[in-house]
Design a protein around this motif. Sequence first.
Motif, PDB file in Angstrom:
ATOM      1  N   MET A   1      10.148  45.980  -3.741  1.00  0.00           N
ATOM      2  CA  MET A   1      10.004  45.074  -2.605  1.00  0.00           C
ATOM      3  C   MET A   1       8.789  44.162  -2.811  1.00  0.00           C
ATOM      4  O   MET A   1       7.724  44.621  -3.213  1.00  0.00           O
ATOM      5  N   ALA A   2       8.952  42.910  -2.529  1.00  0.00           N
ATOM      6  CA  ALA A   2       7.871  41.928  -2.696  1.00  0.00           C
ATOM      7  C   ALA A   2       6.849  42.081  -1.570  1.00  0.00           C
ATOM      8  O   ALA A   2       7.190  42.369  -0.440  1.00  0.00           O
ATOM      9  N   LYS A   3       5.591  41.876  -1.914  1.00  0.00           N
ATOM     10  CA  LYS A   3       4.516  41.935  -0.935  1.00  0.00           C
ATOM     11  C   LYS A   3       3.857  40.572  -0.842  1.00  0.00           C
ATOM     12  O   LYS A   3       3.851  39.811  -1.787  1.00  0.00           O
ATOM     13  N   ARG A   4       3.280  40.299   0.326  1.00  0.00           N
ATOM     14  CA  ARG A   4       2.544  39.053   0.522  1.00  0.00           C
ATOM     15  C   ARG A   4       1.063  39.351   0.544  1.00  0.00           C
ATOM     16  O   ARG A   4       0.632  40.391   1.039  1.00  0.00           O
ATOM     17  N   LYS A   5       0.300  38.402   0.032  1.00  0.00           N
ATOM     18  CA  LYS A   5      -1.159  38.497   0.055  1.00  0.00           C
ATOM     19  C   LYS A   5      -1.728  37.143   0.449  1.00  0.00           C
ATOM     20  O   LYS A   5      -1.155  36.104   0.137  1.00  0.00           O
ATOM     21  N   ALA A   6      -2.864  37.171   1.110  1.00  0.00           N
ATOM     22  CA  ALA A   6      -3.537  35.933   1.521  1.00  0.00           C
ATOM     23  C   ALA A   6      -4.282  35.336   0.333  1.00  0.00           C
ATOM     24  O   ALA A   6      -4.953  36.043  -0.407  1.00  0.00           O
ATOM     25  N   ILE A   7      -4.146  34.028   0.178  1.00  0.00           N
ATOM     26  CA  ILE A   7      -4.837  33.288  -0.870  1.00  0.00           C
ATOM     27  C   ILE A   7      -5.657  32.187  -0.204  1.00  0.00           C
ATOM     28  O   ILE A   7      -5.130  31.404   0.584  1.00  0.00           O
ATOM     29  N   VAL A   8      -6.940  32.118  -0.529  1.00  0.00           N
ATOM     30  CA  VAL A   8      -7.840  31.122   0.058  1.00  0.00           C
ATOM     31  C   VAL A   8      -8.084  29.997  -0.935  1.00  0.00           C
ATOM     32  O   VAL A   8      -8.397  30.233  -2.091  1.00  0.00           O
ATOM     33  N   SER A   9      -7.951  28.757  -0.461  1.00  0.00           N
ATOM     34  CA  SER A   9      -8.324  27.605  -1.274  1.00  0.00           C
ATOM     35  C   SER A   9      -9.842  27.504  -1.196  1.00  0.00           C
ATOM     36  O   SER A   9     -10.392  26.893  -0.275  1.00  0.00           O
ATOM     37  N   THR A  10     -10.531  28.138  -2.139  1.00  0.00           N
ATOM     38  CA  THR A  10     -11.990  28.238  -2.073  1.00  0.00           C
ATOM     39  C   THR A  10     -12.683  26.886  -2.090  1.00  0.00           C
ATOM     40  O   THR A  10     -13.746  26.721  -1.507  1.00  0.00           O
ATOM     41  N   ARG A  11     -12.081  25.907  -2.723  1.00  0.00           N
ATOM     42  CA  ARG A  11     -12.686  24.573  -2.785  1.00  0.00           C
ATOM     43  C   ARG A  11     -12.754  23.927  -1.408  1.00  0.00           C
ATOM     44  O   ARG A  11     -13.670  23.162  -1.107  1.00  0.00           O
ATOM     45  N   ASP A  12     -11.795  24.242  -0.544  1.00  0.00           N
ATOM     46  CA  ASP A  12     -11.721  23.606   0.769  1.00  0.00           C
ATOM     47  C   ASP A  12     -12.251  24.469   1.914  1.00  0.00           C
ATOM     48  O   ASP A  12     -12.350  24.008   3.045  1.00  0.00           O
ATOM     49  N   VAL A  30     -17.150  36.695   3.347  1.00  0.00           N
ATOM     50  CA  VAL A  30     -17.658  35.372   2.967  1.00  0.00           C
ATOM     51  C   VAL A  30     -18.944  35.603   2.182  1.00  0.00           C
ATOM     52  O   VAL A  30     -20.042  35.531   2.727  1.00  0.00           O
ATOM     53  N   PRO A  31     -18.807  35.905   0.880  1.00  0.00           N
ATOM     54  CA  PRO A  31     -19.995  36.184   0.080  1.00  0.00           C
ATOM     55  C   PRO A  31     -20.937  34.984   0.013  1.00  0.00           C
ATOM     56  O   PRO A  31     -20.502  33.873  -0.249  1.00  0.00           O
ATOM     57  N   LYS A  32     -22.187  35.234   0.293  1.00  0.00           N
ATOM     58  CA  LYS A  32     -23.229  34.196   0.254  1.00  0.00           C
ATOM     59  C   LYS A  32     -22.936  33.009   1.162  1.00  0.00           C
ATOM     60  O   LYS A  32     -23.493  31.935   0.987  1.00  0.00           O
ATOM     61  N   GLY A  33     -22.027  33.164   2.124  1.00  0.00           N
ATOM     62  CA  GLY A  33     -21.720  32.105   3.075  1.00  0.00           C
ATOM     63  C   GLY A  33     -21.080  30.870   2.475  1.00  0.00           C
ATOM     64  O   GLY A  33     -21.142  29.796   3.054  1.00  0.00           O
ATOM     65  N   ILE A  34     -20.449  31.025   1.316  1.00  0.00           N
ATOM     66  CA  ILE A  34     -19.894  29.862   0.617  1.00  0.00           C
ATOM     67  C   ILE A  34     -18.414  29.649   0.907  1.00  0.00           C
ATOM     68  O   ILE A  34     -17.989  28.553   1.248  1.00  0.00           O
ATOM     69  N   TYR A  35     -17.607  30.689   0.756  1.00  0.00           N
ATOM     70  CA  TYR A  35     -16.167  30.599   1.034  1.00  0.00           C
ATOM     71  C   TYR A  35     -15.619  32.001   1.272  1.00  0.00           C
ATOM     72  O   TYR A  35     -16.224  33.000   0.889  1.00  0.00           O
ATOM     73  N   ALA A  36     -14.473  32.059   1.948  1.00  0.00           N
ATOM     74  CA  ALA A  36     -13.834  33.338   2.233  1.00  0.00           C
ATOM     75  C   ALA A  36     -13.204  33.900   0.969  1.00  0.00           C
ATOM     76  O   ALA A  36     -12.667  33.166   0.145  1.00  0.00           O
ATOM     77  N   LYS A  37     -13.293  35.218   0.847  1.00  0.00           N
ATOM     78  CA  LYS A  37     -12.704  35.906  -0.295  1.00  0.00           C
ATOM     79  C   LYS A  37     -11.860  37.059   0.237  1.00  0.00           C
ATOM     80  O   LYS A  37     -12.305  37.797   1.113  1.00  0.00           O
ATOM     81  N   VAL A  38     -10.650  37.198  -0.290  1.00  0.00           N
ATOM     82  CA  VAL A  38      -9.729  38.243   0.157  1.00  0.00           C
ATOM     83  C   VAL A  38      -9.720  39.383  -0.858  1.00  0.00           C
ATOM     84  O   VAL A  38      -9.515  39.156  -2.048  1.00  0.00           O
ATOM     85  N   ASP A  39      -9.917  40.586  -0.374  1.00  0.00           N
ATOM     86  CA  ASP A  39      -9.798  41.779  -1.214  1.00  0.00           C
ATOM     87  C   ASP A  39      -8.318  42.148  -1.235  1.00  0.00           C
ATOM     88  O   ASP A  39      -7.779  42.644  -0.241  1.00  0.00           O
TER      89      ASP A  39
END
Length: 65
Positions: A1-12, A30-39
Amino acid sequence: MAKRKAIVSTRDCAACGCCIKVCPKGAITVPKGIYAKVDETLCIGCGKCAKECPASIISMEVIGQ
């Protein structure tokens, strides 16, 4: 079964933190307050973060099949 994951456009990403507040599994930081990161090991693919993002820069990607 396929799973979905969140992907962040870190540049934007503005690192506003809206996505962090709605993630039921605490998968977003949000490491170092720069952009969101998904585990990816914590993300359950619910899509709440993508719906909440005011800049619409989080997408849900299908991984595996």
